[in-house]
Design an enzyme around this catalytic site. Structure first.
Site, PDB file in Angstrom:
ATOM      1  N   ASN A   9       5.832  13.385   3.387  1.00 35.22           N
ATOM      2  CA  ASN A   9       5.539  12.112   3.081  1.00 35.22           C
ATOM      3  C   ASN A   9       6.913  11.250   3.585  1.00 35.22           C
ATOM      4  O   ASN A   9       7.929  11.282   2.775  1.00 35.22           O
ATOM      5  CB  ASN A   9       5.296  11.683   1.705  1.00 35.22           C
ATOM      6  CG  ASN A   9       4.811  10.297   1.649  1.00 35.22           C
ATOM      7  OD1 ASN A   9       5.308   9.147   2.302  1.00 35.22           O
ATOM      8  ND2 ASN A   9       4.087   9.858   0.670  1.00 35.22           N
ATOM      9  N   LYS A  12       8.516   8.626   1.108  1.00 30.06           N
ATOM     10  CA  LYS A  12       9.345   9.177   0.046  1.00 30.06           C
ATOM     11  C   LYS A  12      10.640   9.361   0.669  1.00 30.06           C
ATOM     12  O   LYS A  12      11.693   9.052  -0.016  1.00 30.06           O
ATOM     13  CB  LYS A  12       8.568  10.469  -0.585  1.00 30.06           C
ATOM     14  CG  LYS A  12       7.540  10.359  -1.170  1.00 30.06           C
ATOM     15  CD  LYS A  12       7.115  11.648  -1.898  1.00 30.06           C
ATOM     16  CE  LYS A  12       5.842  11.689  -2.653  1.00 30.06           C
ATOM     17  NZ  LYS A  12       5.447  12.980  -3.059  1.00 30.06           N
ATOM     18  N   ASP A  69       6.992  14.298  -7.264  1.00 31.17           N
ATOM     19  CA  ASP A  69       5.638  14.127  -7.404  1.00 31.17           C
ATOM     20  C   ASP A  69       5.402  13.048  -8.197  1.00 31.17           C
ATOM     21  O   ASP A  69       5.815  12.826  -9.132  1.00 31.17           O
ATOM     22  CB  ASP A  69       5.180  15.801  -8.213  1.00 31.17           C
ATOM     23  CG  ASP A  69       3.563  15.923  -7.945  1.00 31.17           C
ATOM     24  OD1 ASP A  69       3.053  15.982  -6.960  1.00 31.17           O
ATOM     25  OD2 ASP A  69       2.742  15.754  -8.974  1.00 31.17           O
ATOM     26  N   ASP A 153       0.269   0.972  -3.170  1.00 33.08           N
ATOM     27  CA  ASP A 153       1.208  -0.179  -3.292  1.00 33.08           C
ATOM     28  C   ASP A 153       0.481  -1.528  -3.264  1.00 33.08           C
ATOM     29  O   ASP A 153       0.895  -2.428  -3.794  1.00 33.08           O
ATOM     30  CB  ASP A 153       2.402  -0.370  -2.220  1.00 33.08           C
ATOM     31  CG  ASP A 153       3.437   0.496  -2.540  1.00 33.08           C
ATOM     32  OD1 ASP A 153       3.567   1.225  -3.632  1.00 33.08           O
ATOM     33  OD2 ASP A 153       4.493   0.719  -1.790  1.00 33.08           O
ATOM     34  N   LYS A 173      11.672  -3.158  -4.475  1.00 33.21           N
ATOM     35  CA  LYS A 173      10.738  -2.080  -4.903  1.00 33.21           C
ATOM     36  C   LYS A 173      11.588  -1.192  -5.638  1.00 33.21           C
ATOM     37  O   LYS A 173      11.259  -0.714  -6.826  1.00 33.21           O
ATOM     38  CB  LYS A 173      10.028  -1.517  -3.773  1.00 33.21           C
ATOM     39  CG  LYS A 173       8.837  -0.376  -4.311  1.00 33.21           C
ATOM     40  CD  LYS A 173       7.923   0.263  -3.657  1.00 33.21           C
ATOM     41  CE  LYS A 173       7.235   1.516  -4.210  1.00 33.21           C
ATOM     42  NZ  LYS A 173       6.696   2.400  -3.077  1.00 33.21           N
TER      43      LYS A 173
HETATM   44  P1  ITT Z   1       4.124  15.198  -0.840  1.00 36.61           P
HETATM   45  O1  ITT Z   1       3.426  16.185  -1.884  1.00 36.61           O
HETATM   46  O2  ITT Z   1       4.052  15.710   0.505  1.00 36.61           O
HETATM   47  O3  ITT Z   1       5.391  15.007  -1.161  1.00 36.61           O
HETATM   48  P2  ITT Z   1       2.060  13.289  -1.222  1.00 36.61           P
HETATM   49  O4  ITT Z   1       2.112  11.720  -0.634  1.00 36.61           O
HETATM   50  O5  ITT Z   1       1.066  14.157  -1.135  1.00 36.61           O
HETATM   51  O6  ITT Z   1       3.290  13.741  -0.459  1.00 36.61           O
HETATM   52  P3  ITT Z   1       2.139  13.444  -4.041  1.00 36.61           P
HETATM   53  O7  ITT Z   1       1.488  14.723  -4.067  1.00 36.61           O
HETATM   54  O8  ITT Z   1       3.083  13.236  -4.913  1.00 36.61           O
HETATM   55  O9  ITT Z   1       2.513  13.012  -2.571  1.00 36.61           O
HETATM   56  O10 ITT Z   1       1.044  12.437  -4.313  1.00 36.61           O
HETATM   57  C1  ITT Z   1       1.477  10.937  -4.637  1.00 36.61           C
HETATM   58  C2  ITT Z   1       0.252  10.097  -4.381  1.00 36.61           C
HETATM   59  O11 ITT Z   1       0.524   8.754  -5.234  1.00 36.61           O
HETATM   60  C3  ITT Z   1      -0.100   9.711  -2.923  1.00 36.61           C
HETATM   61  O12 ITT Z   1      -1.391   9.434  -2.978  1.00 36.61           O
HETATM   62  C4  ITT Z   1       0.706   8.600  -2.874  1.00 36.61           C
HETATM   63  O13 ITT Z   1       0.330   7.821  -1.893  1.00 36.61           O
HETATM   64  C5  ITT Z   1       0.792   7.681  -4.252  1.00 36.61           C
HETATM   65  N1  ITT Z   1       2.063   7.178  -4.404  1.00 36.61           N
HETATM   66  C6  ITT Z   1       3.127   8.086  -4.931  1.00 36.61           C
HETATM   67  N2  ITT Z   1       4.235   7.021  -5.002  1.00 36.61           N
HETATM   68  C7  ITT Z   1       3.756   5.965  -4.510  1.00 36.61           C
HETATM   69  C8  ITT Z   1       4.341   4.911  -4.249  1.00 36.61           C
HETATM   70  O14 ITT Z   1       5.778   4.273  -4.603  1.00 36.61           O
HETATM   71  N3  ITT Z   1       3.588   3.734  -3.854  1.00 36.61           N
HETATM   72  C9  ITT Z   1       2.193   3.960  -3.525  1.00 36.61           C
HETATM   73  N4  ITT Z   1       1.588   4.990  -3.844  1.00 36.61           N
HETATM   74  C10 ITT Z   1       2.313   6.106  -4.239  1.00 36.61           C
END
Ligand code: ITT
Length: 198
Positions: A9, A12, A69, A153, A173
């Protein structure tokens, strides 16, 4: 100091580097060092899943690895989507599909309280670990607002700012978000850890 981010991602990555680069920490995506490690997120907590991801990438690269996560927990849905935030509604949905589904599942619901959680885990090749967590309370908006950020978001509303995460600048943010708070704790713990190594 350089960390490999166990993530696909890029949002992130940007949020992490925006905060950590001021402290001499560089984070690169696993793809940038030629890695693509598939990790099954089988943990029941954000912290467990973050450590699973970081450990897999540290073992594959032999380098210090960091993972985030995260997810949104909605009170009226008994904490869902929670650790399943990335998979909410199945693999065919994109970010907009997932937040639309969340709005749909909250249709008619007046209790909109929710919180975002970020668990950060880092692991060094010698097995030492650092963990940190950040929580940001908010509500789920009735309609999406704003174009910034990623994921949920546009529907995550901060009553004190009267804006969604997607209506904030990256710096705004970072100052209030779950990830910003988790990274601030992480940074302090990392400093203490590095000072101990001297
Ligand atoms: P990685 O596991 O590869 O890091 P991922 O996006 O799948 O990437 P997660 O498994 O941690 O990450 O899932 C997090 C979910 O929550 C994902 O749907 C994100 O879009 C959402 N999310 C996490 N942080 C966020 C943020 O700051 N703003 C909006 N949505 C967020």
């Amino acid at each position: 100091m350089k960390f490999i981010l166990a993530s696909q991602n890029p949002h992130k990555l940007k949020e992490m580097n925006d905060i950590l680069s001021a402290h001499g920490i560089e984070v690169v995506l696993e793809g940038d060092v030629g890695l693509h490690v598939e990790v099954e997120e089988t943990g029941s907590t954000f912290a467990e899943n973050a450590m699973l991801k970081a450990k897999a990438v540290m073992e594959a690269s032999g380098l210090p690895a960091i993972a985030d996560d995260s997810g949104v927990c909605v009170d009226a849905l008994n904490g869902a989507p929670g650790v399943y935030s990335a998979r909410y509604g199945g693999p065919e949905l994109d970010d907009a599909g997932r937040y639309r589904l969340l709005l749909e599942n909250l249709r008619g619901q007046t209790n909109r309280t929710a919180h975002f959680i970020s668990a950060i885990a880092c692991i060094f090749p010698n097995g030492d670990t650092i963990e940190a967590e950040g929580i940001c309370p908010g509500t789920i908006a009735f309609v999406p607002m704003g174009n910034g950020g990623f994921g949920y978001d546009p529907v995550f509303f901060l009553p004190q700012l009267k804006k969604t995460y997607a209506q904030l600048t990256p710096a705004e943010k970072a100052a209030v978000s779950h990830r910003g708070k988790a990274l601030a704790v992480f940074e302090e713990k990392l400093k203490a850890y590095l000072a101990q190594q001297k």
